[in-house]
Design an enzyme around this catalytic site. Sequence first.
Site, PDB file in Angstrom:
ATOM      1  N   ASN A 149       9.926   7.934   5.424  1.00 23.05           N
ATOM      2  CA  ASN A 149       8.982   8.759   4.684  1.00 23.05           C
ATOM      3  C   ASN A 149       7.919   9.240   5.603  1.00 23.05           C
ATOM      4  O   ASN A 149       7.211   8.587   6.543  1.00 23.05           O
ATOM      5  CB  ASN A 149       8.289   7.960   3.417  1.00 23.05           C
ATOM      6  CG  ASN A 149       7.007   7.186   3.972  1.00 23.05           C
ATOM      7  OD1 ASN A 149       5.859   7.705   4.106  1.00 23.05           O
ATOM      8  ND2 ASN A 149       6.986   5.992   4.125  1.00 23.05           N
TER       9      ASN A 149
ATOM     10  N   GLY B 265      12.268  -0.378   3.539  1.00 23.82           N
ATOM     11  CA  GLY B 265      13.242  -0.829   2.764  1.00 23.82           C
ATOM     12  C   GLY B 265      13.930  -1.813   3.312  1.00 23.82           C
ATOM     13  O   GLY B 265      13.751  -2.542   4.327  1.00 23.82           O
TER      14      GLY B 265
ATOM     15  N   ASN C 291       3.788  -2.891   8.817  1.00 27.62           N
ATOM     16  CA  ASN C 291       3.945  -1.306   8.397  1.00 27.62           C
ATOM     17  C   ASN C 291       5.178  -0.837   8.662  1.00 27.62           C
ATOM     18  O   ASN C 291       6.337  -1.747   9.104  1.00 27.62           O
ATOM     19  CB  ASN C 291       2.682  -0.617   8.889  1.00 27.62           C
ATOM     20  CG  ASN C 291       2.208   0.402   8.075  1.00 27.62           C
ATOM     21  OD1 ASN C 291       3.070   1.109   7.306  1.00 27.62           O
ATOM     22  ND2 ASN C 291       0.929   0.708   8.037  1.00 27.62           N
ATOM     23  N   THR C 292       5.636   0.332   8.194  1.00 22.75           N
ATOM     24  CA  THR C 292       6.900   0.997   8.593  1.00 22.75           C
ATOM     25  C   THR C 292       7.265   1.156  10.043  1.00 22.75           C
ATOM     26  O   THR C 292       6.132   1.027  10.770  1.00 22.75           O
ATOM     27  CB  THR C 292       6.899   2.288   8.055  1.00 22.75           C
ATOM     28  OG1 THR C 292       5.780   2.917   8.458  1.00 22.75           O
ATOM     29  CG2 THR C 292       7.087   2.290   6.368  1.00 22.75           C
TER      30      THR C 292
ATOM     31  N   LYS D  28      -3.261   2.524  -2.153  1.00 22.35           N
ATOM     32  CA  LYS D  28      -2.876   3.533  -1.284  1.00 22.35           C
ATOM     33  C   LYS D  28      -3.893   3.745  -0.457  1.00 22.35           C
ATOM     34  O   LYS D  28      -5.125   3.693  -0.638  1.00 22.35           O
ATOM     35  CB  LYS D  28      -2.462   4.768  -2.127  1.00 22.35           C
ATOM     36  CG  LYS D  28      -2.239   6.079  -1.230  1.00 22.35           C
ATOM     37  CD  LYS D  28      -1.123   6.275  -0.714  1.00 22.35           C
ATOM     38  CE  LYS D  28      -0.826   7.318   0.336  1.00 22.35           C
ATOM     39  NZ  LYS D  28       0.313   7.209   1.206  1.00 22.35           N
TER      40      LYS D  28
ATOM     41  N   CYS E 295      -2.583   3.930  12.403  1.00 21.41           N
ATOM     42  CA  CYS E 295      -3.004   5.370  12.299  1.00 21.41           C
ATOM     43  C   CYS E 295      -3.282   5.839  13.535  1.00 21.41           C
ATOM     44  O   CYS E 295      -4.011   5.002  14.459  1.00 21.41           O
ATOM     45  CB  CYS E 295      -4.222   5.518  11.391  1.00 21.41           C
ATOM     46  SG  CYS E 295      -4.058   4.995   9.843  1.00 21.41           S
TER      47      CYS E 295
ATOM     48  N   SER F 252       0.610  -1.231   0.114  1.00 19.47           N
ATOM     49  CA  SER F 252      -0.018  -0.065   0.022  1.00 19.47           C
ATOM     50  C   SER F 252       0.668   1.390  -0.001  1.00 19.47           C
ATOM     51  O   SER F 252       1.964   1.204   0.592  1.00 19.47           O
ATOM     52  CB  SER F 252      -0.829   0.067   1.130  1.00 19.47           C
ATOM     53  OG  SER F 252      -1.632   1.215   1.354  1.00 19.47           O
TER      54      SER F 252
END
Lengths: 269, 314
Positions: free
Chosen positions: B75, B223, B198-199, B51, B136, B27
């Site tokens: 990011n 990454g 997720n990140t 997204k 979130c 995503s």
Amino acid sequence: MTATATATVRSTTATLVGRRRAAAYHVCSFSAPDIVAAATPGQFVSVSVGAPGTLLRRPFAVAGVDVAAGILDLVIAVVGEGTAWLVGQPVSTVLAMTGPLGRGFVMPVTSARCVLVGGGYGVAALEWLGQLLVSRGHVVELLSGAATVRALYPVSRLDTGTASVIETTEDGSRGHAGLVTDVLDERLTGDDTAVFACGPMPMLAAVARIAAGRGRPCQVAVEEHMGCSVGVCMTCVVPTTDGYTRACIDGPVMDASRIAWDHVRGGSS
Amino acid sequence: MTGVPAGIDLSVDLGPLRLRNPVVTASGCFASGREMARFFDLATLGAIVTKSVTLEPRAGLPPPRMAETASGMLNAIGLQNPGVDAWIARDLPWLAAQDVPVIASIAGQTVDEYRLLAKRLDNVAGISALEVNISCPNVEDRGVVFACRAGATAAAISAVTSTTDLPVFAKLTPDVTDIAGIAAAALEAGATGVSVINTLLGMAIDVETRRPKLAAGTGGLSGPAIRPVAVRAVHQVWQALGPVPIIGIGGARTAQDVVELIMAGAGAVAIGTATFADPLAIPQAVDGLRRWLEDHDERGVADLCGAVRGPVAT
Ligand SMILES: Cc1cc2nc3c(=O)[nH]c(=O)nc-3n(C[C@H](O)[C@H](O)[C@H](O)COP(=O)(O)OP(=O)(O)OC[C@H]3O[C@@H](n4cnc5c(N)ncnc54)[C@H](O)[C@@H]3O)c2cc1C
Ligand SMILES: Cc1cc2nc3c(=O)[nH]c(=O)nc-3n(C[C@H](O)[C@H](O)[C@H](O)COP(=O)(O)O)c2cc1C
């Protein structure tokens, strides 16, 4: 008229075929026939770098092409690990390259006096644009600025009757002492004058302001930190009247009146 | 499919979803799909995870939104998106016309927003499943990320699963002490499976200017740098909960990376940041996967799911 977004973009490899110095810059020439065939001034390529720990490609403006030979030039300023690695590679190094990317400058349709305003390496792409404009019968004035003479990109291919070059340095080590924008306003009096700019964002903001003050059309090639260069990561955004817009795909060349300069870093007066 | 040697089966099942191969997009790393269709045929993909969209349009955060770090990147985009209605009108029809399943990602700030998003996407043609981005901030709980608390995870996921019959994947953050506990809460709330990870929240400072490199201060790390964290998290969920559908995410680039996450327990693997470094990373991983199976005399990729052995005894 809008420039075509890069429908002809290729993700391919490019071979380094030549390297030379030009003042503070490194001119790296790559054989990349597919990319060269489609590139226009203002467009860019992304190049893989092999410096340890680096991951993302680095974006560079196409500074000129030799279509017959399938070769393109990049004019590179060393600012960090990736650029240092790139300019240290020997001829015949093969790199991954994607391009041509983004939207380039839109050529004027009727005969025009074109004022090209460049800062640092941004001048290189404008020199190429200037050559094309001259070949189409336009009058070209290139204003090239830098902090000192060493950072002034040496223009050598605009030596014709209908083109002239004015240089400025902040320290006065060459040409007019001051900013390139100091000499801009007085050159925008004609009704047929169009402005094309490429350089650091604060310079672009000043150019846009002066052009707007004279009611002249102005295209700028913007720059912002890029992740993917192909429109998917949403990092290289520029504030516009329409919200944040991707520099890599809706730019880098944009109509200056679209940009919300007050929200650009270093862009407010 | 053409080019597949007889006997090699790349297809996988993620609960009720059958994918032609296990490689999907992460995503937020594939925009509207049209951008990447310039580089390869999207039918190469197992699925497209879109997204995250929110109820209302989001302008996103100011730049710089990105900073490269050692073998990774930070990011802080701020979920810039046109809002669910504009996404359904503008992007979904094109995606739905491609020959690939679409997994729609949604993000909310309150439990009710998740419910409304699920309602909006329920019965919309062209959507095969939902991925619920619960990494979130929950504005009803002082901004604590939903996926950091089992209770908030269950509340957000139930709001979705009680509203739609679409398969639901809960996307988890690795920034927790017990990711298997959060995964269990999501599954109990009716999720079909989980998307892991997720990140990771990170920060980078420019030591010359003494300022954070991102305008937002902090951002999500992705990454190759995070791949071991993803492998660990997927495996912890797999070990704790058994064979549940897991979309493994984090740092995958090559076919070997995809195999690694599958062996840890993933049924499918999403590739994100690698696409930024090479637009052809995903099709190359799919080709490489086919070759890897051939070279290892494996018939089906599904057989590799959770196939990691125990550590070598000393
Ligand atoms: C569309 C576009 C065209 C460009 N054209 C040219 C060109 O023709 N010639 C040229 O020399 N450079 C150009 N750049 C800038 C160039 O991409 C960066 O200087 C380069 O990516 C830095 O890589 P690095 O690894 O050496 O530096 P890093 O180690 O990544 O960073 C060193 C410093 O450079 C800054 N930086 C990193 N990436 C960028 C970026 N994309 N833009 C601006 N600053 C950055 C960082 O903030 C840091 O301060 C262009 C950038 C864009 C977006
Ligand atoms: C630029 C960027 C934007 C992202 N946007 C989203 C998003 O909107 N929703 C989401 O659930 N995850 C988002 N992610 C997280 C990725 O989907 C993925 O979980 C993470 O990047 C790890 O995978 P990777 O290392 O392969 O990139 C984003 C990641 C990046 C790098």
